[in-house]
Design a protein around this motif. Structure first.
Motif, mmCIF file in Angstrom:
data_model
loop_
_atom_site.group_PDB
_atom_site.id
_atom_site.type_symbol
_atom_site.label_atom_id
_atom_site.label_comp_id
_atom_site.label_asym_id
_atom_site.label_seq_id
_atom_site.Cartn_x
_atom_site.Cartn_y
_atom_site.Cartn_z
ATOM 1 N N ARG A 238 71.186 10.234 75.800
ATOM 2 C CA ARG A 238 72.048 11.527 76.005
ATOM 3 C C ARG A 238 71.938 12.162 74.943
ATOM 4 N NH1 ARG A 238 76.049 7.731 76.953
ATOM 5 N NH2 ARG A 238 76.660 7.739 75.234
ATOM 6 N N ASN A 239 72.187 12.076 73.489
ATOM 7 C CA ASN A 239 71.858 13.152 72.359
ATOM 8 C C ASN A 239 70.348 13.832 72.991
ATOM 9 O OD1 ASN A 239 72.373 14.015 69.853
ATOM 10 N ND2 ASN A 239 70.918 12.283 69.365
ATOM 11 N N ILE A 240 69.165 13.100 73.869
ATOM 12 C CA ILE A 240 68.295 13.970 73.053
ATOM 13 C C ILE A 240 68.357 14.972 74.261
ATOM 14 C CG2 ILE A 240 65.935 13.813 74.130
ATOM 15 C CD1 ILE A 240 65.448 10.832 72.852
ATOM 16 N N LEU A 241 69.402 14.881 75.258
ATOM 17 C CA LEU A 241 69.357 15.533 76.442
ATOM 18 C C LEU A 241 70.296 16.997 76.268
ATOM 19 C CD1 LEU A 241 70.331 13.313 79.454
ATOM 20 C CD2 LEU A 241 68.717 15.498 79.206
ATOM 21 N N ASN A 242 71.291 16.293 74.710
ATOM 22 C CA ASN A 242 72.423 17.360 74.888
ATOM 23 C C ASN A 242 71.699 18.217 72.998
ATOM 24 O OD1 ASN A 242 74.612 16.273 75.612
ATOM 25 N ND2 ASN A 242 75.191 15.231 74.242
ATOM 26 N N GLU B 251 70.767 2.661 73.604
ATOM 27 C CA GLU B 251 69.717 3.607 74.569
ATOM 28 C C GLU B 251 70.497 4.152 75.161
ATOM 29 O OE1 GLU B 251 66.521 3.405 74.540
ATOM 30 O OE2 GLU B 251 66.329 1.741 73.615
ATOM 31 N N GLU B 252 71.913 4.906 75.953
ATOM 32 C CA GLU B 252 72.597 5.677 76.642
ATOM 33 C C GLU B 252 72.460 6.512 75.877
ATOM 34 O OE1 GLU B 252 75.048 4.732 80.542
ATOM 35 O OE2 GLU B 252 74.375 3.539 80.299
ATOM 36 N N ALA B 253 73.208 6.195 74.414
ATOM 37 C CA ALA B 253 73.662 7.419 73.524
ATOM 38 C C ALA B 253 72.526 7.938 72.747
ATOM 39 C CB ALA B 253 73.819 6.238 72.340
ATOM 40 N N MET C 211 62.468 15.279 82.920
ATOM 41 C CA MET C 211 61.383 13.904 82.299
ATOM 42 C C MET C 211 63.129 12.593 81.688
ATOM 43 S SD MET C 211 58.649 12.850 79.943
ATOM 44 C CE MET C 211 59.729 13.198 78.608
ATOM 45 N N PHE C 212 63.883 14.030 80.577
ATOM 46 C CA PHE C 212 64.769 13.212 79.625
ATOM 47 C C PHE C 212 65.916 12.327 81.197
ATOM 48 C CE2 PHE C 212 62.637 14.115 76.223
ATOM 49 C CZ PHE C 212 62.655 12.565 76.101
ATOM 50 N N GLU C 213 65.821 13.054 81.660
ATOM 51 C CA GLU C 213 67.463 13.244 82.841
ATOM 52 C C GLU C 213 66.915 11.814 83.523
ATOM 53 O OE1 GLU C 213 67.115 16.750 84.790
ATOM 54 O OE2 GLU C 213 69.361 17.433 83.131
ATOM 55 N N TYR D 268 60.052 23.333 69.280
ATOM 56 C CA TYR D 268 61.795 22.410 68.909
ATOM 57 C C TYR D 268 62.375 20.731 69.447
ATOM 58 C CZ TYR D 268 61.366 27.186 65.904
ATOM 59 O OH TYR D 268 60.702 27.793 65.139
ATOM 60 N N ILE D 269 61.809 21.190 70.607
ATOM 61 C CA ILE D 269 62.424 20.180 71.014
ATOM 62 C C ILE D 269 61.504 18.612 70.670
ATOM 63 C CG2 ILE D 269 62.506 18.808 73.225
ATOM 64 C CD1 ILE D 269 63.761 21.518 74.476
ATOM 65 N N ASP D 270 59.834 18.930 71.146
ATOM 66 C CA ASP D 270 59.240 18.047 70.461
ATOM 67 C C ASP D 270 59.300 17.808 68.984
ATOM 68 O OD1 ASP D 270 56.962 16.717 71.072
ATOM 69 O OD2 ASP D 270 55.761 18.110 69.592
ATOM 70 N N LYS D 271 59.788 18.769 68.187
ATOM 71 C CA LYS D 271 60.195 18.206 66.444
ATOM 72 C C LYS D 271 61.041 17.493 67.213
ATOM 73 C CE LYS D 271 56.009 20.344 64.750
ATOM 74 N NZ LYS D 271 55.477 19.253 64.751
#
Length: 175
Positions: A135-139, A130-132, A86-88, A153-156
């Motif tokens: 990208r931070n969330i995906l990392n 927005e892109e940063a 989804m985040f991708e 943990y991802i949700d948190k």
């Protein structure tokens, strides 16, 4: 007065921003169903933000004697294999929006439209942010990994990012 070429291109941007708003709303619904409340809240806020981006262009067109068109919106996807997938999709969409803004800037240069160039600078900065963020969330998702506990943990982490953004917005509104 705005040129017809710029007006048409800005109306295309309106459609792209509107689609983003509905895409993120559909993602929020998926997150709710999957028990990812933090991600759902994040996507709801992103949806609202994209709608605000769209309305900003509506206002600009009215101020420049242009005409904003209300776009028909295609049904966005509403099923995802994982929160990472989804985040991708979000990141790819934000990259598409960035390219569209860059194309608008190029057209504004070609049309010698300094007003639109100035107006679009806000979007340039917004898209970089927005892109940063995505990208931070995906990392973070890649670092945390997949699985039941990892999803927690991802949700948190996404919820924490969302609450930080809300707090920053509140601070900016007060100033």
């Amino acid at each position: 007065m705005i040129s017809k070429k710029i007006e048409s291109a800005l109306n295309e941007q309106i459609a792209l921003e509107a689609y983003a708003s509905f895409l993120y709303l559909a993602m929020a619904s998926w997150c709710n169903r999957e028990g990812l409340d933090g991600c759902a809240s994040f996507m709801h806020r992103q949806s609202d933000e994209e709608r605000a981006h769209m309305l900003r262009i509506y206002t600009y067109l009215a101020e420049t004697d242009g005409f904003a068109l209300t776009p028909a919106i295609a049904q966005p996807p509403h099923e995802y294999d994982s929160v990472q997938a989804m985040f991708e999709k979000v990141y790819a969409h934000e990259q598409k929006v960035t390219q569209s803004i860059n194309d608008l800037l190029s057209l504004s240069y070609a049309e010698n439209d300094h007003s639109t160039l100035n107006f679009l600078q806000w979007y340039v900065e917004e898209q970089r942010e927005e892109e940063a963020l995505m990208r931070n969330i995906l990392n973070k998702i890649r670092l945390i990994g997949s699985g039941g506990q990892s999803l927690y943990y991802i949700d948190k982490e996404v919820d924490k990012l969302n609450k930080t953004a809300i707090a920053q917005e509140s601070t900016e509104e007060e100033n």
